[in-house]
Design an enzyme around this catalytic site. Structure first.
Site, PDB file in Angstrom:
ATOM      1  N   LYS A   1       0.859  -1.684   0.660  1.00 58.11           N
ATOM      2  CA  LYS A   1      -0.115   0.082  -0.251  1.00 58.11           C
ATOM      3  C   LYS A   1       0.806   1.442  -0.286  1.00 58.11           C
ATOM      4  O   LYS A   1       2.412   0.973   0.499  1.00 58.11           O
ATOM      5  CB  LYS A   1      -0.671  -0.418   1.526  1.00 58.11           C
ATOM      6  CG  LYS A   1      -0.745  -0.284   2.588  1.00 58.11           C
ATOM      7  CD  LYS A   1       0.765   0.533   2.790  1.00 58.11           C
ATOM      8  CE  LYS A   1       1.033   2.393   2.995  1.00 58.11           C
ATOM      9  NZ  LYS A   1       1.813   2.795   3.190  1.00 58.11           N
TER      10      LYS A   1
ATOM     11  N   TYR B   1      -4.534   4.726   6.455  1.00 54.56           N
ATOM     12  CA  TYR B   1      -4.801   3.215   7.333  1.00 54.56           C
ATOM     13  C   TYR B   1      -5.583   4.051   7.892  1.00 54.56           C
ATOM     14  O   TYR B   1      -6.900   3.237   8.287  1.00 54.56           O
ATOM     15  CB  TYR B   1      -3.784   2.755   8.862  1.00 54.56           C
ATOM     16  CG  TYR B   1      -1.616   2.863   7.801  1.00 54.56           C
ATOM     17  CD1 TYR B   1      -2.451   1.193   8.214  1.00 54.56           C
ATOM     18  CD2 TYR B   1      -1.583   3.314   7.475  1.00 54.56           C
ATOM     19  CE1 TYR B   1      -1.615   0.166   7.450  1.00 54.56           C
ATOM     20  CE2 TYR B   1      -0.324   2.082   6.803  1.00 54.56           C
ATOM     21  CZ  TYR B   1      -0.423   0.765   7.171  1.00 54.56           C
ATOM     22  OH  TYR B   1       0.867   0.132   6.777  1.00 54.56           O
TER      23      TYR B   1
HETATM   24  P1  NAD Z   1      12.595   1.632   2.285  1.00 58.04           P
HETATM   25  O1  NAD Z   1      12.732   3.362   1.553  1.00 58.04           O
HETATM   26  O2  NAD Z   1      13.322   1.611   2.568  1.00 58.04           O
HETATM   27  O3  NAD Z   1      12.549   1.033   0.744  1.00 58.04           O
HETATM   28  C1  NAD Z   1      12.675   0.498  -1.017  1.00 58.04           C
HETATM   29  C2  NAD Z   1      13.147  -0.144  -1.430  1.00 58.04           C
HETATM   30  O4  NAD Z   1      13.192   0.548  -2.842  1.00 58.04           O
HETATM   31  C3  NAD Z   1      15.023   0.061  -1.797  1.00 58.04           C
HETATM   32  O5  NAD Z   1      15.322  -1.247  -1.684  1.00 58.04           O
HETATM   33  C4  NAD Z   1      14.818   0.755  -2.468  1.00 58.04           C
HETATM   34  O6  NAD Z   1      16.782   0.390  -2.867  1.00 58.04           O
HETATM   35  C5  NAD Z   1      14.029   0.099  -2.784  1.00 58.04           C
HETATM   36  N1  NAD Z   1      13.730   1.557  -4.667  1.00 58.04           N
HETATM   37  C6  NAD Z   1      14.365   0.889  -6.123  1.00 58.04           C
HETATM   38  N2  NAD Z   1      14.078   1.783  -6.753  1.00 58.04           N
HETATM   39  C7  NAD Z   1      14.035   2.999  -5.966  1.00 58.04           C
HETATM   40  C8  NAD Z   1      13.796   4.740  -6.507  1.00 58.04           C
HETATM   41  N3  NAD Z   1      13.997   5.005  -7.177  1.00 58.04           N
HETATM   42  N4  NAD Z   1      14.333   5.779  -4.761  1.00 58.04           N
HETATM   43  C9  NAD Z   1      14.122   4.667  -3.802  1.00 58.04           C
HETATM   44  N5  NAD Z   1      13.860   2.866  -3.583  1.00 58.04           N
HETATM   45  C10 NAD Z   1      14.413   2.692  -4.503  1.00 58.04           C
HETATM   46  O7  NAD Z   1      10.760   1.952   1.250  1.00 58.04           O
HETATM   47  P2  NAD Z   1       9.866   0.706   2.283  1.00 58.04           P
HETATM   48  O8  NAD Z   1       9.820   1.958   4.174  1.00 58.04           O
HETATM   49  O9  NAD Z   1      10.399   0.016   2.495  1.00 58.04           O
HETATM   50  O10 NAD Z   1       8.557   0.780   1.301  1.00 58.04           O
HETATM   51  C11 NAD Z   1       8.174   0.610   0.211  1.00 58.04           C
HETATM   52  C12 NAD Z   1       6.985   0.018  -0.045  1.00 58.04           C
HETATM   53  O11 NAD Z   1       6.516  -0.263   1.388  1.00 58.04           O
HETATM   54  C13 NAD Z   1       6.479   1.334   0.025  1.00 58.04           C
HETATM   55  O12 NAD Z   1       5.117   1.010  -1.030  1.00 58.04           O
HETATM   56  C14 NAD Z   1       5.640   1.799   1.256  1.00 58.04           C
HETATM   57  O13 NAD Z   1       4.167   2.153   1.273  1.00 58.04           O
HETATM   58  C15 NAD Z   1       5.101   0.271   2.072  1.00 58.04           C
HETATM   59  N6  NAD Z   1       5.006   0.043   3.166  1.00 58.04           N
HETATM   60  C16 NAD Z   1       4.164  -0.541   3.886  1.00 58.04           C
HETATM   61  C17 NAD Z   1       4.282  -0.649   5.103  1.00 58.04           C
HETATM   62  C18 NAD Z   1       2.829  -1.533   6.237  1.00 58.04           C
HETATM   63  O14 NAD Z   1       3.216  -1.985   7.110  1.00 58.04           O
HETATM   64  N7  NAD Z   1       2.239  -2.334   4.845  1.00 58.04           N
HETATM   65  C19 NAD Z   1       5.053  -0.249   5.804  1.00 58.04           C
HETATM   66  C20 NAD Z   1       6.312   0.510   5.365  1.00 58.04           C
HETATM   67  C21 NAD Z   1       5.805   0.559   4.015  1.00 58.04           C
END
Ligand code: NAD
Length: 443
Positions: free
Chosen positions: A189, A274
């Site tokens: 999401k 949420y």
């Molecule tokens: P994050 O920045 O920690 O991780 C993102 C990943 O994407 C990294 O490994 C990064 O290398 C990669 N990536 C690829 N192309 C990229 C770019 N152009 N710029 C930046 N990163 C790039 O983010 P996250 O917190 O892990 O979030 C990832 C997804 O998960 C999002 O859609 C976020 O909304 C979702 N999320 C959901 C929950 C949940 O509880 N369901 C919690 C946190 C995040």
């Protein structure tokens, strides 16, 4: 070993029957069940210091739980049924795309808690991270992909599902490429940046004949599910209004969450979502109108491209009004309360990964009773992945399909429009919940 120690009981027993039978046997009555024979034969191991298996009900079907000999009285909370993991060869294989915070901190560890799902492949832009994570989780080099070689997953029979854990603005591209590779898709999401992108993703998955689920973990979380059940049963009469907050603080101006193209928006699509999605889930209805305010602290570079604060109201067909707020620059707060005619239900830490606290309040003559309902916690990520795996194994529609994500984007677009125009906005093009929602998860 188990079956030679004593034969399995042939039919399912309720806990009470099991206790009665055990009690009778211990009292010396030779039961007609194999169980009784075992107990009288070895005096239940109490007077001999030997290793043995106490009586247990052991169904042949791996998906039926083993029922161990009970020992707690009804005065205490009972244990959950024993887990029923599928053998690894029958589990659904997941490729996780994007090895950032969520993937490394929650999703990969949760896969070890799954009963129907297993990690079979990894996709990352960092060869060093890929190599290290693959070594940690035992993933073979041929099951590791870069964003350039991602489409080759098509040829990997060990991958059934692609789980997209990338920044929001990349969801659409990677979902569509994944669907074209013939794999089922679990997408984090918010589903995308816009409702139009969601529609493209839905149509690509439908064209490819693959399932699409959005990872709305709260739908698989026991306290939130319990509150929803209490609303459905009208335990405190009809719901009247909801207050919901989801806020946290951010500090890294370079992070994708602060870039409009990658995030789609600010606090609203990331965490305010949420409040929106959970309110729809627990009420079981869709809003018909929204009214919103939006604010960003002037001069704060964090909010150059995306918004800090959104406060909005949603009006539902039943008459319920929801007051919601989200902010990216305050101390963490994640809670909601549903105010009903004769009581309220409240969840603190409602949208967190763990630590939910469900309390209720109602009048009882001269007293006001405030009660905390203690429920066993689960791993929400494992529960949502196992639900999706179950849908694939049994060809069912997921409980939170792509349409669920589209609904949220239609509503968020109306919220932004209302804040821009300073007036209420009617929500058009939204479908009734029961027209597209899939199977309830088995929990
Ligand atoms: P994050 O920045 O920690 O991780 C993102 C990943 O994407 C990294 O490994 C990064 O290398 C990669 N990536 C690829 N192309 C990229 C770019 N152009 N710029 C930046 N990163 C790039 O983010 P996250 O917190 O892990 O979030 C990832 C997804 O998960 C999002 O859609 C976020 O909304 C979702 N999320 C959901 C929950 C949940 O509880 N369901 C919690 C946190 C995040």
């Amino acid at each position: 070993m188990e079956s030679s120690d004593h034969p399995p009981v042939k039919s399912r027993l309720s806990r009470k029957e099991f206790l009665n039978l055990t009690g009778k046997s211990l009292a010396g009555a030779a039961g007609t069940f194999a169980l009784g024979a075992v107990i009288s034969n070895n005096a239940y191991g109490q007077d001999r210091k030997v290793a043995l298996s106490p009586p247990a009900e052991i169904p042949a079907d791996v998906e039926e739980p083993i029922v161990l000999e009970p020992w707690k009285s009804d005065a205490d909370q009972q244990s959950a049924p024993t887990p029923t993991p599928l053998p690894p060869s029958r589990r659904i294989g997941y490729a996780v795309v994007g090895l950032g915070h969520l993937a490394l901190e929650e999703i990969l560890p949760a896969l070890s808690n799954c009963k129907k799902s297993k990690l079979t492949a990894l996709v990352s832009g960092s060869p060093e991270k890929l190599k290290k994570v693959a070594a940690q989780y035992g993933i073979a080099p041929e099951n590791c992909y870069s964003y350039q070689t991602y489409d080759q997953i098509k040829n990997n029979k060990e991958v059934d599902v692609i789980y997209i854990v990338l920044p929001n603005g990349l969801h659409k591209e990677y979902v569509i490429r994944g669907a074209q590779a013939g794999k089922h898709i679990l997408c984090e999401k918010p589903m995308a940046n816009t409702a139009a992108e969601c529609r493209d993703m839905l149509s690509a998955c439908s064209k490819a004949g693959v399932k699409l689920m959005v990872a709305y973990r709260i739908h698989y979380q026991p306290h939130n599910r319990k509150l929803r059940e209490m609303i459905q049963k009208k335990e405190f009469g009809v719901a009247k209004f909801v207050e919901a907050h989801n806020s946290q603080s951010t500090a890294n101006v370079n992070h994708w969450r602060h870039k409009k193209a990658l995030a789609g928006g600010g606090a609203l699509p990331d965490i305010g979502l949420y409040c929106l999605n959970t309110t729809r889930f627990v009420l079981g209805e869709e809003p018909v109108e929204v009214f919103a305010y939006q604010y960003s602290t002037p001069g704060n570079p964090l909010f150059k491209e995306i918004e800090e604060l959104v406060s909005w109201q949603m009006r539902f067909p039943s008459g319920v009004i929801a007051n919601c707020a989200t902010d990216y620059d305050v101390h963490e707060s994640r809670r909601y309360r549903v105010n009903c005619k004769t009581g309220w239900m409240n969840i603190d830490q409602a949208y967190a990964y763990k630590g939910q606290k469900l309390t209720t309040s109602k009048a009882d003559g001269l007293m006001k009773r405030t009660e905390e309902i203690g429920l066993a916690e689960n791993n929400q990520f494992a529960a949502e992945m196992d639900h999706f795996s179950d849908c694939i194994l049994n060809n069912k529609k997921p409980f939170t399909p792509g349409e669920e994500g589209l609904q949220d984007h239609i509503i968020m677009e109306a919220i932004y429009q209302s804040a821009r125009e300073g007036k209420p906005v009617k929500i058009n093009g939204i479908a009734a919940t029961n027209t597209w929602k899939g199977q309830e998860p088995e929990m």
